[in-house]
Design a protein around this motif. Sequence first.
Motif, PDB file in Angstrom:
ATOM      1  N   GLY A 173       0.742  -1.220   0.072  1.00 23.29           N
ATOM      2  CA  GLY A 173       0.100   0.023   0.070  1.00 23.29           C
ATOM      3  C   GLY A 173       0.723   1.177   0.017  1.00 23.29           C
ATOM      4  O   GLY A 173       1.694   1.353   0.816  1.00 23.29           O
ATOM      5  N   GLU A 174       0.670   2.215  -0.928  1.00 23.54           N
ATOM      6  CA  GLU A 174       1.516   3.381  -1.125  1.00 23.54           C
ATOM      7  C   GLU A 174       1.401   4.296   0.149  1.00 23.54           C
ATOM      8  O   GLU A 174       2.439   4.812   0.767  1.00 23.54           O
ATOM      9  N   ALA A 175       0.317   4.220   0.952  1.00 25.32           N
ATOM     10  CA  ALA A 175       0.183   5.118   2.029  1.00 25.32           C
ATOM     11  C   ALA A 175       1.087   4.491   3.119  1.00 25.32           C
ATOM     12  O   ALA A 175       1.532   5.094   3.800  1.00 25.32           O
ATOM     13  N   THR A 176       0.913   3.074   3.315  1.00 28.44           N
ATOM     14  CA  THR A 176       1.839   2.550   4.327  1.00 28.44           C
ATOM     15  C   THR A 176       3.224   2.789   4.087  1.00 28.44           C
ATOM     16  O   THR A 176       4.056   2.932   5.238  1.00 28.44           O
ATOM     17  N   VAL A 177       3.782   2.618   2.926  1.00 29.34           N
ATOM     18  CA  VAL A 177       5.287   2.813   2.675  1.00 29.34           C
ATOM     19  C   VAL A 177       5.429   4.248   2.822  1.00 29.34           C
ATOM     20  O   VAL A 177       6.625   4.432   3.416  1.00 29.34           O
ATOM     21  N   LYS A 178       4.678   5.268   2.372  1.00 33.45           N
ATOM     22  CA  LYS A 178       5.110   6.705   2.662  1.00 33.45           C
ATOM     23  C   LYS A 178       5.037   6.870   4.152  1.00 33.45           C
ATOM     24  O   LYS A 178       5.944   7.582   4.698  1.00 33.45           O
ATOM     25  N   ALA A 179       4.243   6.437   4.878  1.00 33.67           N
ATOM     26  CA  ALA A 179       4.566   6.478   6.466  1.00 33.67           C
ATOM     27  C   ALA A 179       5.686   5.981   6.661  1.00 33.67           C
ATOM     28  O   ALA A 179       6.299   6.571   7.704  1.00 33.67           O
ATOM     29  N   ILE A 180       6.282   4.736   6.376  1.00 32.68           N
ATOM     30  CA  ILE A 180       7.376   4.283   6.980  1.00 32.68           C
ATOM     31  C   ILE A 180       8.450   5.119   6.297  1.00 32.68           C
ATOM     32  O   ILE A 180       9.395   5.761   7.230  1.00 32.68           O
ATOM     33  N   LEU A 181       8.542   5.650   5.110  1.00 31.69           N
ATOM     34  CA  LEU A 181       9.734   6.376   4.674  1.00 31.69           C
ATOM     35  C   LEU A 181       9.623   8.065   5.422  1.00 31.69           C
ATOM     36  O   LEU A 181      10.809   8.423   5.542  1.00 31.69           O
ATOM     37  N   SER A 182       8.328   8.479   6.083  1.00 31.24           N
ATOM     38  CA  SER A 182       8.575   9.674   6.786  1.00 31.24           C
ATOM     39  C   SER A 182       9.696   9.765   7.980  1.00 31.24           C
ATOM     40  O   SER A 182       9.822  10.745   8.346  1.00 31.24           O
ATOM     41  N   PHE A 250      18.574  -7.743   0.265  1.00 34.67           N
ATOM     42  CA  PHE A 250      19.083  -6.454  -0.297  1.00 34.67           C
ATOM     43  C   PHE A 250      17.998  -5.185  -0.402  1.00 34.67           C
ATOM     44  O   PHE A 250      18.633  -4.133  -0.354  1.00 34.67           O
ATOM     45  N   LEU A 251      16.765  -5.480  -0.458  1.00 38.27           N
ATOM     46  CA  LEU A 251      15.862  -4.294  -0.313  1.00 38.27           C
ATOM     47  C   LEU A 251      16.007  -3.740   1.299  1.00 38.27           C
ATOM     48  O   LEU A 251      15.908  -2.705   1.602  1.00 38.27           O
ATOM     49  N   HIS A 252      16.029  -4.789   2.407  1.00 40.86           N
ATOM     50  CA  HIS A 252      16.243  -4.364   3.671  1.00 40.86           C
ATOM     51  C   HIS A 252      17.426  -3.474   3.747  1.00 40.86           C
ATOM     52  O   HIS A 252      17.193  -2.601   4.611  1.00 40.86           O
ATOM     53  N   TRP A 253      18.594  -3.955   3.341  1.00 44.29           N
ATOM     54  CA  TRP A 253      19.718  -3.316   3.567  1.00 44.29           C
ATOM     55  C   TRP A 253      19.781  -1.915   2.778  1.00 44.29           C
ATOM     56  O   TRP A 253      20.277  -0.839   3.151  1.00 44.29           O
ATOM     57  N   GLY A 254      19.052  -2.045   1.718  1.00 41.64           N
ATOM     58  CA  GLY A 254      18.730  -0.707   0.863  1.00 41.64           C
ATOM     59  C   GLY A 254      17.891   0.370   1.828  1.00 41.64           C
ATOM     60  O   GLY A 254      18.554   1.517   1.823  1.00 41.64           O
ATOM     61  N   MET A 255      16.899  -0.038   2.635  1.00 43.24           N
ATOM     62  CA  MET A 255      16.139   0.795   3.485  1.00 43.24           C
ATOM     63  C   MET A 255      17.173   1.365   4.552  1.00 43.24           C
ATOM     64  O   MET A 255      17.268   2.374   4.953  1.00 43.24           O
ATOM     65  N   VAL A 256      17.949   0.323   5.292  1.00 46.57           N
ATOM     66  CA  VAL A 256      18.978   0.787   6.140  1.00 46.57           C
ATOM     67  C   VAL A 256      19.957   1.773   5.747  1.00 46.57           C
ATOM     68  O   VAL A 256      20.271   2.744   6.210  1.00 46.57           O
ATOM     69  N   VAL A 278       8.019   2.676  -4.450  1.00 45.08           N
ATOM     70  CA  VAL A 278       7.167   1.696  -4.531  1.00 45.08           C
ATOM     71  C   VAL A 278       7.307   1.029  -5.742  1.00 45.08           C
ATOM     72  O   VAL A 278       7.441  -0.274  -5.950  1.00 45.08           O
ATOM     73  N   ALA A 279       7.429   1.693  -6.928  1.00 45.48           N
ATOM     74  CA  ALA A 279       7.520   1.153  -8.354  1.00 45.48           C
ATOM     75  C   ALA A 279       8.885   0.378  -8.333  1.00 45.48           C
ATOM     76  O   ALA A 279       8.625  -0.825  -9.062  1.00 45.48           O
ATOM     77  N   THR A 280      10.031   0.613  -7.928  1.00 42.75           N
ATOM     78  CA  THR A 280      11.083  -0.054  -7.986  1.00 42.75           C
ATOM     79  C   THR A 280      11.156  -1.293  -7.124  1.00 42.75           C
ATOM     80  O   THR A 280      11.533  -2.332  -7.496  1.00 42.75           O
ATOM     81  N   SER A 281      10.399  -1.323  -5.888  1.00 43.92           N
ATOM     82  CA  SER A 281      10.252  -2.234  -4.957  1.00 43.92           C
ATOM     83  C   SER A 281       9.296  -3.446  -5.545  1.00 43.92           C
ATOM     84  O   SER A 281       9.663  -4.630  -5.586  1.00 43.92           O
TER      85      SER A 281
END
Length: 385
Positions: A173-182, A250-256, A278-281
């Motif tokens: 969900g884009e809203a969920t991802v945006k919340a985490i990114l904030s 690799f996605l997790h370490w990308g976020m770190v 989100v599009a990349t993930s």
Amino acid sequence: MIKAILILGGYGNFGKRITESLAKQSNICLLVAGRSIEKANQLCEKLRAENCLAELRPVALNIFSESFSQELKSLHPFLVIHTSGPFQGQDYRVPQACIDADAHYIDLADDRRFVCDISTLDAQAKAKNLVVVSGASSVPGLSSTVIDHFAKEFSRIDAVDIAIAPGNRAERGEATVKAILSYTGHKIKIFENGEWIDKFGWMSPRKIDFGKIVGKRLLANVDVPDLELFPKHYAPVKTVNFQAGLELAFLHWGMVSMAWLAKNGLVKNWAPLVKPIVATSNWFIRLGSDVGGMMIKISGIDNQQKPKEILWRLTAEHGVGPYIPTLSAIILAQKLIANDVFIAGAMPCLGLYPLTDFDAHAKKLGIYHQTFCNGVEVNGEIVNG
């Protein structure tokens, strides 16, 4: 009398699951609301074709429009379920409009400030005998229900450690991802060893084992209401920890790495880049699995004054993980529809239903959980000694 249940974001990632579940009930009218009347109508038509029992009505409604409060009143809802995140940065215009419209209110908010401060509306809700609940989701709705279930087994709870690990194929969900990114790379207040300290969002990586089906998953810090609510609610607990992670390393370490860039001031806020992120993930959504898990570890002293640790571990296979955040709201909605007794007021979703209510829904989805006491798996959920 038919009760109107308005679901804001009713065709979204979580909203559609709530709509699908409540559509199986008779004597209610579901108002499936969002900015797109076409998407709302598509979901209504789909559910009608499945011979649902509830009445269904698509509604075009924008919570940020100047006319929102008046439009809400004109719909005369008995209950409003707010799923239109992200809740980070939202004010209380929606729950306030519900109070003004004499409607009960439930949301799936995971934003720390939004959930923790909902009690500012308490006096208004009580004056109208309304139930206003924030955070009716995995956290703090389900997490507090689990802890409450086992709390009687402890004379003192010293630490609570919570982790969530979704499968990579779970719908994003884009809203969920945006919340985490904030809050990625930004300071988070954590209660640790009896003191409030600063940690950073999506940092402090570690790996834990969620069991044979889910396996070992990487985790990192996330900001949730539990971190602020639980130190007081379960006092004198000394440590409350909460982490989540991505299945693909690799996605997790990308976020770190993104968190490190934000922590060091090289990126101010990742949230505006949510769409390309989100599009990349989604390029990698076929990798990994559709299996997710949740873990809650409670440590302390039992009623015989001996050290005790209870580990509650949930497993969700076959892509049903995204249903878990909706179950608290569904449970509370059904109780309100059935006129179950609630204490009026505005409150975070802390222990508002028993774990047996969660199980009744979870088992239908094939979601199950195990309990371990001092490292040994036990039968039944209440463990003595």
